[in-house]
Design an enzyme around this catalytic site. Structure first.
Site, PDB file in Angstrom:
ATOM      1  N   GLY A   1      93.149  50.744  -9.316  1.00 20.37           N
ATOM      2  CA  GLY A   1      93.463  51.751  -8.526  1.00 20.37           C
ATOM      3  C   GLY A   1      92.494  52.152  -7.343  1.00 20.37           C
TER       4      GLY A   1
ATOM      5  N   SER B   1      90.942  46.932 -10.028  1.00 19.42           N
ATOM      6  CA  SER B   1      91.814  45.955  -9.223  1.00 19.42           C
ATOM      7  C   SER B   1      91.190  45.123  -9.094  1.00 19.42           C
ATOM      8  CB  SER B   1      90.863  46.577  -8.302  1.00 19.42           C
ATOM      9  OG  SER B   1      90.468  47.936  -8.146  1.00 19.42           O
TER      10      SER B   1
ATOM     11  N   GLY C   1      96.971  46.418 -12.903  1.00 18.79           N
ATOM     12  CA  GLY C   1      98.075  47.655 -12.231  1.00 18.79           C
ATOM     13  C   GLY C   1      98.343  47.313 -10.775  1.00 18.79           C
ATOM     14  N   GLY C   2      98.151  47.842  -9.881  1.00 23.92           N
ATOM     15  CA  GLY C   2      99.728  47.540  -8.636  1.00 23.92           C
ATOM     16  C   GLY C   2      99.506  46.330  -7.986  1.00 23.92           C
TER      17      GLY C   2
ATOM     18  N   HIS D   1      95.263  53.085 -22.265  1.00 18.94           N
ATOM     19  CA  HIS D   1      94.583  53.658 -21.262  1.00 18.94           C
ATOM     20  C   HIS D   1      94.224  54.227 -21.064  1.00 18.94           C
ATOM     21  CE1 HIS D   1      95.273  52.779 -16.986  1.00 18.94           C
ATOM     22  NE2 HIS D   1      95.371  51.722 -17.175  1.00 18.94           N
TER      23      HIS D   1
ATOM     24  N   ASN E   1     100.742  45.861 -15.543  1.00 19.14           N
ATOM     25  CA  ASN E   1     101.461  47.664 -15.885  1.00 19.14           C
ATOM     26  C   ASN E   1     101.897  47.890 -14.902  1.00 19.14           C
ATOM     27  OD1 ASN E   1     101.176  49.966 -16.857  1.00 19.14           O
ATOM     28  ND2 ASN E   1      98.925  50.158 -16.584  1.00 19.14           N
ATOM     29  N   TRP E   2     103.009  48.245 -15.186  1.00 17.24           N
ATOM     30  CA  TRP E   2     103.389  49.403 -13.423  1.00 17.24           C
ATOM     31  C   TRP E   2     103.421  50.133 -13.865  1.00 17.24           C
ATOM     32  CZ3 TRP E   2     109.280  46.056 -13.333  1.00 17.24           C
ATOM     33  CH2 TRP E   2     108.846  44.385 -12.788  1.00 17.24           C
ATOM     34  N   LYS E   3     102.939  51.080 -14.688  1.00 14.55           N
ATOM     35  CA  LYS E   3     103.186  52.852 -14.277  1.00 14.55           C
ATOM     36  C   LYS E   3     104.318  53.311 -14.897  1.00 14.55           C
ATOM     37  CE  LYS E   3      98.152  51.794 -13.261  1.00 14.55           C
ATOM     38  NZ  LYS E   3      96.819  52.003 -12.872  1.00 14.55           N
TER      39      LYS E   3
HETATM   40  C1  PEP Z   1      95.783  49.230 -14.412  1.00 19.26           C
HETATM   41  O1  PEP Z   1      96.238  49.840 -14.507  1.00 19.26           O
HETATM   42  O2  PEP Z   1      95.318  49.042 -16.177  1.00 19.26           O
HETATM   43  C2  PEP Z   1      95.328  48.666 -13.522  1.00 19.26           C
HETATM   44  C3  PEP Z   1      93.971  47.888 -14.045  1.00 19.26           C
HETATM   45  O3  PEP Z   1      95.149  48.788 -12.088  1.00 19.26           O
HETATM   46  P1  PEP Z   1      94.563  48.229 -11.044  1.00 19.26           P
HETATM   47  O4  PEP Z   1      95.252  46.729 -11.343  1.00 19.26           O
HETATM   48  O5  PEP Z   1      95.751  48.778  -9.976  1.00 19.26           O
HETATM   49  O6  PEP Z   1      93.461  48.119 -10.803  1.00 19.26           O
END
Ligand code: PEP
Length: 248
Positions: free
Chosen positions: A169, A208, A229-230, A93, A9-11
């Protein structure tokens, strides 16, 4: 037997230059057992589909409107995502639930719009830190799951992502026991409601996930992959997560 899924998920990150990272994921994505998905900003969906050509990487959106078209300035319909080449869309989300006051009913309607356009809905659920600390996790997750998942959900059109809000995050991750407890609970709820289709639905963990913790998370029961995400923004990190999942 459920296929594994590594979903990124690049947000609200990524200009066209970021697509070189997607291209660099192609070799790692060429696995036998693991599906790979990148959910880009809507502006990049079409170009991401082009960049993914010749690979098995699927491209998804991060949200869609419940309606097919109309006076909804700034929104994107399921048909528009499908027309751009997306095959998945994230719904519900926690950032949208918080930033845009999306309720379970709205998330269910968006997921139905996904189905109507042959998009797989990645339906996100998860508790806040307050809810976790006050012992309400399973109640919250159960209510969100029931309210956000449409009656027409199947193993083919739906993926559930369990994402504790406090782990997104932040670098904080639940214990493996906590992840297993919630994933087993989700599976039981899905099977009670949907029978064999509930057994076939993939349940991802999100929050994370990194190369350093992926292997242990993927060994937990009923974890069929991750929503990342990240660590999905850089091919080196996401490739390591794909490889860990494929080996699990
Ligand atoms: C997400 O955006 O769904 C997510 C899990 O982010 P991260 O991996 O950065 O915690």
């Amino acid at each position: 037997m459920r296929r594994k899924l590594a979903a990124g998920n690049w947000k609200m990150n990524g200009l066209a230059a970021q697509l070189t990272e997607l291209e660099a994921m192609k070799p790692a994505a060429a696995t036998q057992q693991t599906d790979v998905l990148i959910c880009t900003p809507a502006t990049l969906v079409s170009r991401a589909v082009d960049a993914a050509a010749g690979s098995t990487i699927a491209v998804g959106g991060q949200d869609c409107h419940a309606n097919a078209s109309g006076a909804h300035t700034g929104d994107i319909s399921g048909a528009m995502l499908a027309d751009a080449g997306a095959t998945y869309v994230i719904t519900g989300h926690s950032e949208r639930r918080v930033d845009h006051a999306e309720t379970d009913a709205i998330v269910a309607a968006k997921s139905e719009a996904a189905y109507a356009n042959d998009l797989v809905a990645v339906i996100c659920i998860g508790e806040s830190l307050d809810e976790r600390e006050s012992g309400k996790t399973l109640d919250v997750v159960g209510t969100q799951l029931a309210g956000s998942t449409p009656a027409g959900a199947t193993g083919a059109n739906t993926v559930i992502a369990y994402e504790p809000v406090w782990a997104i995050g932040t670098g904080k991750v639940p214990t493996l026991e906590q992840i297993g407890e919630v994933h087993d609970f989700i599976r039981t709820q899905l099977v009670e409601r949907f029978g064999a289709e509930g057994e076939a639905m993939r349940v991802l963990y999100g929050g994370s996930v990194k190369p350093s913790n992926a292997t242990e998370i993927f060994a937990v029961s009923n974890v069929d992959g991750a929503l990342v995400g990240g660590a999905s923004l850089k091919a080196d990190d996401f490739n390591a997560i794909i490889t860990a999942l494929d080996a699990a």
